[in-house]
Design a protein around this motif. Structure first.
Motif, short mmCIF file in Angstrom:
data_model
loop_
_atom_site.label_atom_id
_atom_site.label_comp_id
_atom_site.label_asym_id
_atom_site.label_seq_id
_atom_site.Cartn_x
_atom_site.Cartn_y
_atom_site.Cartn_z
N ILE A 61 0.85 -1.11 0.51
CA ILE A 61 0.09 0.52 0.03
C ILE A 61 1.21 1.16 0.11
O ILE A 61 1.68 1.44 0.81
N TYR A 62 0.36 1.99 -1.19
CA TYR A 62 1.65 2.88 -0.90
C TYR A 62 0.83 4.26 -1.35
O TYR A 62 -0.22 4.85 -2.14
N GLN A 63 1.19 5.43 -0.55
CA GLN A 63 0.58 6.55 -1.13
C GLN A 63 -0.86 5.93 -0.55
O GLN A 63 -1.86 6.88 -1.54
N GLU A 64 -1.70 5.38 0.39
CA GLU A 64 -2.63 4.97 0.58
C GLU A 64 -3.85 4.18 -0.64
O GLU A 64 -4.43 3.84 -0.72
N LYS A 65 -2.62 3.68 -1.90
CA LYS A 65 -3.21 3.07 -2.74
C LYS A 65 -2.55 1.75 -2.80
O LYS A 65 -1.54 1.48 -2.97
#
Ligand SMILES: [Zn+2]
Ligand SMILES: [Zn+2]
Length: 909
Positions: free
Chosen positions: A840-844
């Motif tokens: 999960i990177y930058q909430e995505k």
């Protein structure tokens, strides 16, 4: 004729001739008419004397002689298209003139003209013709006075005296105002100069339109005042106003067939020839470009000397257009490098003795020309190419005019002035919609907020005020010079209300809420000029009954000054006594800024050099703005030096020395005159400094008594407004204190937050920001380490599904790059297998799939796999069979998504 006189000798002999006859030599006024916003450029010798003829100004002399610099490139007199194509048209030219202001009249004017031409200059008498006025409408009396004086001149051939009507021999300044008959002197160059011999119906005579007879001198006798189309009244004081085209008379006295072959132009032409390497024959085959370049080089040298540098609009546009047009004609001679400075140097050498402003500003002239040419060269090829495309298109469609919008676009984006576009279009038998261009330029100018560049043009209300002024003077309410103006001395006693104007009508009384103009016999409200804004304040009845809030000041007609504003209380009436209350606190702020402007101007000269001349200014209560010529940004060190110098002079607390003296004396003493200002023959000068003047300017503005009154001076802005023109903004007094205080407050807040003393603040901020950067680096390193650790852990525990080794792993904190790195690692570590990694990177959610080659050969496909997986997190993706990536929307379903790997394997396997 005797030995040929040089151009300079001819000019001087004209001036000397009239000085010997009691005339005062008045130097040429600048090309930018002072205080006359209706006129772009001085276009005749009489411009600087207009007020004398109108009766609104007086001079200490009644006879004057001069040689006036003139420019005709716009408006009614626009000869630009002719320039270069014939022998006589120029953009810039000199006009010789002698003047009588209510002094001598027709007898002396005609006798002296005859003497100068035939006895001093020895022009053969039988070559000269005279035209005088005889009304073709039979309404205005014939000028038989002039006619009879002509007939008495020794050796004058009576057959050479011809009557002409209003078009040729009646002069008017405008639709109303001073006017009168004139007498023109024509020179017969001989029948061989007739170029219309073969035109049927051509009568070869004076005013016959051919090149045989040339007008050399016009003597205007101003004897009427025109009140309306049918109403002429004789003037009490009659005037003489004469004009002689200098270039033309030199061509006659030097006996050459073209103005361009006189010694006024030949040195320029020869310099161009040196640069092209042409033979005389090659030169003569290319006359037009030679003439255009010579003419435009002379015009632009004089323009820049008067402070008009190349730029985007108005006068500056004209200068730019002339440089670029000359440059384009240069290309026809294969001159592809900047060359105008070389030609302008010849102008400075040839004309600099009589017009010393050329020598004083030589560097500025040459630098500006070269800079403008270089700038033009950057876009000209693209511009010409685009123009030719447009013209080809036009021809294909059978049209004849390039539309104005397109022509404007060529100028705005590719730097091709309308005049060049028109030249080229005309060379191909096409034309340009000039009106459309003007409209597009106007629209653009309004959009960019620069529409006020020309100042107030006078309104549609000029007529009512002119009438009002006349009435007030006639019935003795105002004296002949109109409203008395004394901005330097407060008027404390009440004065009479002479007139009130509302909605373009004079009213006896007005009411609260009305927008009105107020006229009083005198005023000390300052009227905007020299960059200083108008005063505001109020006019209040002496008994306190009513009050008008004054927000603007204007001179709408000769002799009239109006206060405009809103009635805020009571009902003011004509005849009421009222007090003139200038907002004095605001006035004081303006005065501080005005005196500081003079100090700034002087400091700029000191620090940057004498080329840093004023090119415009604004003196307002809250700030001052100063535009000046300088080719590059002013460095921080230079700005600080300027600011420090101004503050030092302020602290010296010099007393301002304000005196009146003759203009000529002030200029010779080195007083700085401002761009676009009008000066009378007696001027007000402001000197600051002790024995040696630090600042010495001609100025009609209001000033502090001592420099110390200015308080603090702070520069708040420096930037560019046009090529070669910089702008500085600054504040003084209380406003400077406020700004300094605001900035110190911000700084103190910073110190308090940081817990630093003043000097520690910047090092502290630098060390904090360094620390933050290295901490971020450390975090990044740890994050990657963590991802690697997580990967190793998951790798030690591989699944086997359908006989295939599978790694499904969520690696928190990994970005796409880190996932890729881990996917590569996986493929290095196993011989055969499939990895699906998520994070999960930058909430995505993000995903990566990798498949070893052997499995790819067996039909597994990372792109298809990742598509199936990503669908669960609401995303999509794809890629090559061995490696693919994807993104999604719903991070909460990431682990569920990875379960799709098993589903996929079962489907394929
Ligand atoms: Zn003719
Ligand atoms: Zn000033």
């Amino acid at each position: 004729m005797q030995k040929k006189l040089t151009g300079a000798e001819i000019r001087q002999s004209y001036i000397d001739f009239f000085i010997e006859r009691g005339h005062t030599f008045v130097p040429s006024s600048p090309l930018v008419p002072g205080g006359d916003s209706t006129l772009l450029f001085t276009n005749a010798g009489m411009v600087q004397f207009k007020d004398v003829f109108l009766g609104t100004d007086q001079r200490p002399y009644t006879r004057a002689v001069n040689s006036q610099k003139c420019l005709r490139v716009s408006g009614k007199h626009n000869d630009l298209d002719q320039v270069g194509r014939d022998d006589t048209h120029h953009t810039f030219f000199e006009m010789l003139g002698n003047w009588s202001f209510g002094d001598y009249y027709k007898q002396d004017a005609i006798t002296w003209a005859w003497q100068l031409l035939t006895e001093v200059w020895n022009i053969p008498k039988d070559r000269l013709w005279a035209a005088y006025f005889k009304d073709d409408f039979n309404e205005i009396p014939e000028d038989d006075e002039a006619a009879s004086i002509w007939l008495k001149q020794p050796g004058f051939n009576p057959e050479h005296l011809l009557p002409f009507g209003r078009k040729d021999n009646f002069w008017e300044m405008a639709e109303t105002g001073p006017c009168g008959p004139d007498t023109e002197i024509h020179y017969d160059r001989g029948p061989e100069f007739c170029n219309l011999k073969d035109v049927p119906g051509h009568i070869c005579q004076v005013n016959g339109e051919c090149e045989r007879f040339v007008e050399i001198w016009n003597n205007v006798f101003i004897q009427y005042n025109r009140l309306s189309a049918n109403d002429l009244v004789p003037l009490e004081k009659k005037h003489v106003d004469t004009g002689m085209g200098f270039d033309r008379v030199v061509s006659i006295l030097q006996n050459v067939s073209s103005n361009y072959m006189t010694d006024l132009f030949m040195p320029l032409i020869r310099r161009i020839q040196e640069m092209t390497g042409h033979s005389d024959q090659e030169r003569d085959e290319n006359l037009t470009p030679y003439r255009v370049i010579a003419d435009h080089a002379r015009a632009t040298a004089f323009l820049i000397a008067d402070g008009v540098v190349p730029g985007n609009i108005g006068r500056n546009y004209v200068c730019r257009m002339l440089v670029r047009r000359a440059s384009r004609f240069g290309m026809k001679l294969d001159l592809h490098q900047p060359f105008m400075a070389e030609i302008a140097q010849v102008v400075v050498d040839e004309y600099g003795d009589f017009y010393p402003e050329l020598k004083r500003n030589a560097t500025t002239i040459l630098d500006n020309l070269t800079r403008e040419e270089k700038q033009f060269h950057k876009t000209v090829d693209a511009g010409l190419e685009h123009l030719n495309e447009l013209l080809r298109d036009l021809k294909k469609k059978g049209k004849t005019h390039l539309n104005g919008e397109q022509a404007f676009d060529l100028y705005a984006t590719l730097g091709l002035p309308l005049e060049i576009t028109r030249d080229i279009a005309q060379e191909q038998g096409l034309d340009v919609d000039n009106q459309g261009f003007a409209e597009a330029m106007e629209a653009h100018r309004l959009a960019s907020g620069a529409g006020k560049e020309f100042g107030e043009m006078g309104g549609e209300d000029v007529d009512i005020y002119a009438k009002l002024a006349e009435e007030l003077i006639e019935n003795g309410k105002l004296d002949k010079m109109g409203v008395k103006y004394s901005p330097y001395q407060p008027i404390r006693e009440p004065e009479l209300i002479l007139a009130l104007v509302k909605d373009q009508k004079a009213e006896f009384s007005v009411e609260s809420g009305d927008q009105v103009s107020v006229i009083m016999p005198r005023t000390w409200f300052y009227v905007e000029s020299g960059g200083q804004v108008s005063d505001t304040g109020s006019i209040e009845s002496a008994n306190g009954d009513w009050r008008i809030q004054i927000t603007g000041m204007r001179k709408p007609a000769a002799g009239l000054i109006i206060h405009t504003g809103e009635v805020v209380q009571g009902t003011p009436k004509v005849g009421d006594l009222a007090r003139l209350l200038v907002d004095e606190e605001r006035r004081n702020q303006i005065m501080r800024n005005h005196t500081a402007t003079h100090l700034l101007h002087a400091a700029l000269h000191d620090v940057l050099g004498s080329h840093a001349r004023q090119a415009g200014s604004l003196v307002a209560p809250d700030r001052l703005r100063f535009d000046f010529n300088h080719p590059q940004p002013v460095s921080r060190e230079e700005l600080l030096a300027v600011e420090a110098e101004v503050n030092k002079v302020i602290l010296q607390n010099y007393k301002l020395n304000i005196t009146q003296k003759p203009l000529q004396q002030a200029i010779e003493e080195g007083a700085m005159a401002l761009f676009g200002e009008k000066y009378d023959s007696v001027v007000r000068t402001i000197t600051i400094g002790d024995e040696q003047a630090l600042s010495y300017e001609l100025c009609g503005g209001t000033h502090v008594d001592e420099t110390g009154d200015i308080g603090l001076f702070l520069i708040t802005y420096e930037g560019s407004i046009a090529s070669g023109v910089r702008r500085i903004e600054a504040v003084t007094g209380w406003r400077a204190y406020q700004i300094a205080r605001e900035r110190m407050n911000i700084f103190e807040d910073i110190n308090q937050y940081l817990g630093t003393s003043q000097k520690e603040a910047l090092p502290k901020i630098i060390s904090l920001s360094d620390a933050l950067a290295s901490a971020n680096k450390e975090i990044e390193k740890l994050r990657i380490q963590q991802v690697a650790n997580e990967f190793e852990e998951k790798f030690s525990d591989l699944d086997t599904i359908e006989g295939v080794q599978v790694l499904k792993a969520i690696l928190p904190g990994a970005d796409m790059d880190a996932l890729l790195e881990m996917a590569d690692k996986f493929r290095q570590k196993v011989n055969s297998g499939i990895a699906v990694l998520g994070s999960i990177y930058q909430e995505k959610p993000i995903l990566m799939a990798a498949i070893t080659e052997d499995l790819v050969k067996r039909g597994f496909h990372a792109g298809k796999l990742i598509k199936q997986v990503a669908a669960i997190v609401g995303g999509g993706g794809g890629g090559r069979p061995a490696l693919a990536q994807a993104g999604g929307k719903d991070p909460s379903k990431l682990s569920e998504a990875l379960d799709q790997v098993a589903v996929y394997l079962k489907e394929i396997g």
